[in-house]
Design an enzyme around this catalytic site. Structure first.
Site, PDB file in Angstrom:
ATOM      1  N   LEU A 214      -1.245   0.988 -10.410  1.00 54.79           N
ATOM      2  CA  LEU A 214      -1.821   0.234  -9.296  1.00 54.79           C
ATOM      3  C   LEU A 214      -2.478  -1.024  -9.841  1.00 54.79           C
ATOM      4  CD1 LEU A 214      -3.700   3.069  -7.352  1.00 54.79           C
ATOM      5  CD2 LEU A 214      -1.612   1.921  -6.580  1.00 54.79           C
ATOM      6  N   HIS A 215      -2.208  -2.170  -9.217  1.00 59.34           N
ATOM      7  CA  HIS A 215      -2.879  -3.389  -9.655  1.00 59.34           C
ATOM      8  C   HIS A 215      -2.994  -4.446  -8.564  1.00 59.34           C
ATOM      9  CE1 HIS A 215       1.282  -4.752  -9.962  1.00 59.34           C
ATOM     10  NE2 HIS A 215       0.821  -5.992  -9.953  1.00 59.34           N
ATOM     11  N   ARG A 216      -2.274  -4.314  -7.455  1.00 58.89           N
ATOM     12  CA  ARG A 216      -2.262  -5.389  -6.462  1.00 58.89           C
ATOM     13  C   ARG A 216      -3.592  -5.448  -5.706  1.00 58.89           C
ATOM     14  NH1 ARG A 216       2.453  -7.994  -5.888  1.00 58.89           N
ATOM     15  NH2 ARG A 216       4.295  -7.001  -6.809  1.00 58.89           N
TER      16      ARG A 216
END
Length: 387
Positions: A214-216
């Site tokens: 997850l990074h957005r």
């Protein structure tokens, strides 16, 4: 000079973030196999830089050290784009390439395309035509503008050709070549597999497990949304191991959660530092299911035949849904849990993943190299500057 007496075609590759590295590695290898036909310069803008997030990837992918490092660093979209443009222009004026090759959709991609276009140097866009339809995503704006600046557009799936046609881009500029990300995966999968026994022991994953990335910003910047996603992982982690290599941005957002909430949503979740490409690929290959918001992971899992849940309302890679193993899922606890449990129930004995999409065959970069060899470029461009 080349063996045939032709002047070498001069190429500048511009990369700025980890997904770019995987794409350009395959293209550079394919061009190198053509002997002296091409001269290549690799520019790393430094848009994203972290030892674990960048240098390790260069080593895993067998990329040469960048010829030029612009050291742009992080900042607002406007600042970052402007800095890449300011620092890249002298490089292009000095090297006088025939082509600037830009992969993907990060700020460095658009900035390089703008600089090259204004210097009348031809631009080749690797991974063209992808559209989510969501203009709130900065990447979507970068994709659209880069495609409209590019002279050659290399698409990964048929939807890319359709989008470009709808936007009025001439068909003769477009080449459906397949997916260069898969070229790199195919080449390095045996090395990743060789790491698997040691990784399985190191992370204690002898059986089925869930892999998370997850990074957005929509997923990690809002504390309530991040807590919902983490809470779903924690519940799944009570019965199935959850492995979560954490992006630096995401790790900071997790640290910012209230202490009690943070402890509650991380039970059963094994948080790891960012991994190199080979280690992550091995974990990806053997996962029961991957939960992600990454475009590249959607593609890799589709090729690997690993079920993928994408915590986003849309995807710019629809073929991963229509022909692959990817499903879109809402970013809230109940929806994530339902999707995870459904997938885990479906992948029992006899489950067969779909085959990879057409031209995801490990040879996309060779098709790109052939197209660049057939196009002479601009002979160093017209570097006339406005005054």
């Amino acid at each position: 000079m080349t063996g045939t007496g032709e002047r070498p075609i001069r190429i500048v590759h511009v990369v700025g973030a980890r997904p770019n590295f995987m794409k350009i590695a395959a293209v550079m290898r394919a061009l190198s196999r053509r002997g002296e036909r091409f001269r290549q310069l690799l520019v790393h803008t430094g848009q994203h830089y972290n030892e674990n997030m960048s240098q390790v990837f260069f080593e895993d992918l067998g990329l040469p050290a960048p010829d030029v490092y612009l050291a742009v660093g992080s900042g607002t979209h406007a600042w970052q784009t402007a800095q890449v443009m300011l620092r890249l222009e002298p490089v292009l004026l000095d090297y006088r390439p025939d082509w600037v090759v830009v992969p993907g959709d990060v700020n460095s991609t658009l900035a390089a395309a703008l600089v090259a276009s204004k210097l009348r140097i031809k631009v080749a866009h690797v991974e063209a035509g992808l559209r989510s339809g969501d203009r709130t995503m900065p990447e979507e704006i970068n994709r659209v503008l880069t495609d409209h600046l590019a002279d050659l557009l290399f698409t990964t799936e048929p939807s890319g050709n359709e989008h470009l046609a709808q936007e009025g881009i001439a068909a003769e500029k477009v080449r459906y070549v397949g997916n260069v990300m898969i070229d790199t995966l195919v080449r390095l999968l045996p090395r990743a597999e060789a790491l698997w026994p040691a990784l399985a022991e190191r992370f204690g994953v002898a059986g089925r497990y869930v892999l998370v990335t997850l990074h957005r910003p929509p997923n990690v910047d809002d504390p309530a949304t991040l807590a919902q996603i983490l809470s779903a992982q924690a519940e799944v982690g009570e019965t199935t191991p959850v492995i979560f290599p954490v992006h630096p941005r995401t790790r900071q957002r997790i640290a910012d959660l209230p202490a009690g909430a943070r402890e509650a949503v991380l039970r059963g979740v094994q948080l790891l530092p960012p991994l190199g490409y080979l280690e992550f690929l091995a974990l990806e290959k053997h996962a029961a299911v991957v939960l992600t918001d990454s475009g590249g992971v959607q593609e890799e899992t589709t090729y690997l035949g690993v079920p993928c849940l994408t915590a986003r309302p849309n995807t710019e890679r629809p073929i991963t849904v229509t022909a692959g193993t990817n499903r879109l899922v809402a970013r809230e606890r109940g929806a994530l849990l339902a999707a995870l449990h459904q997938v885990m129930a479906e992948i029992g004995p006899g489950w067969q993943p779909p085959p990879p999409p057409p031209l995801w065959d490990g040879a996309a970069a060779e098709r790109i190299a052939a197209a660049l060899e057939d196009e002479p470029g601009q002979a160093g461009g017209d570097h006339t500057r406005a005054v």
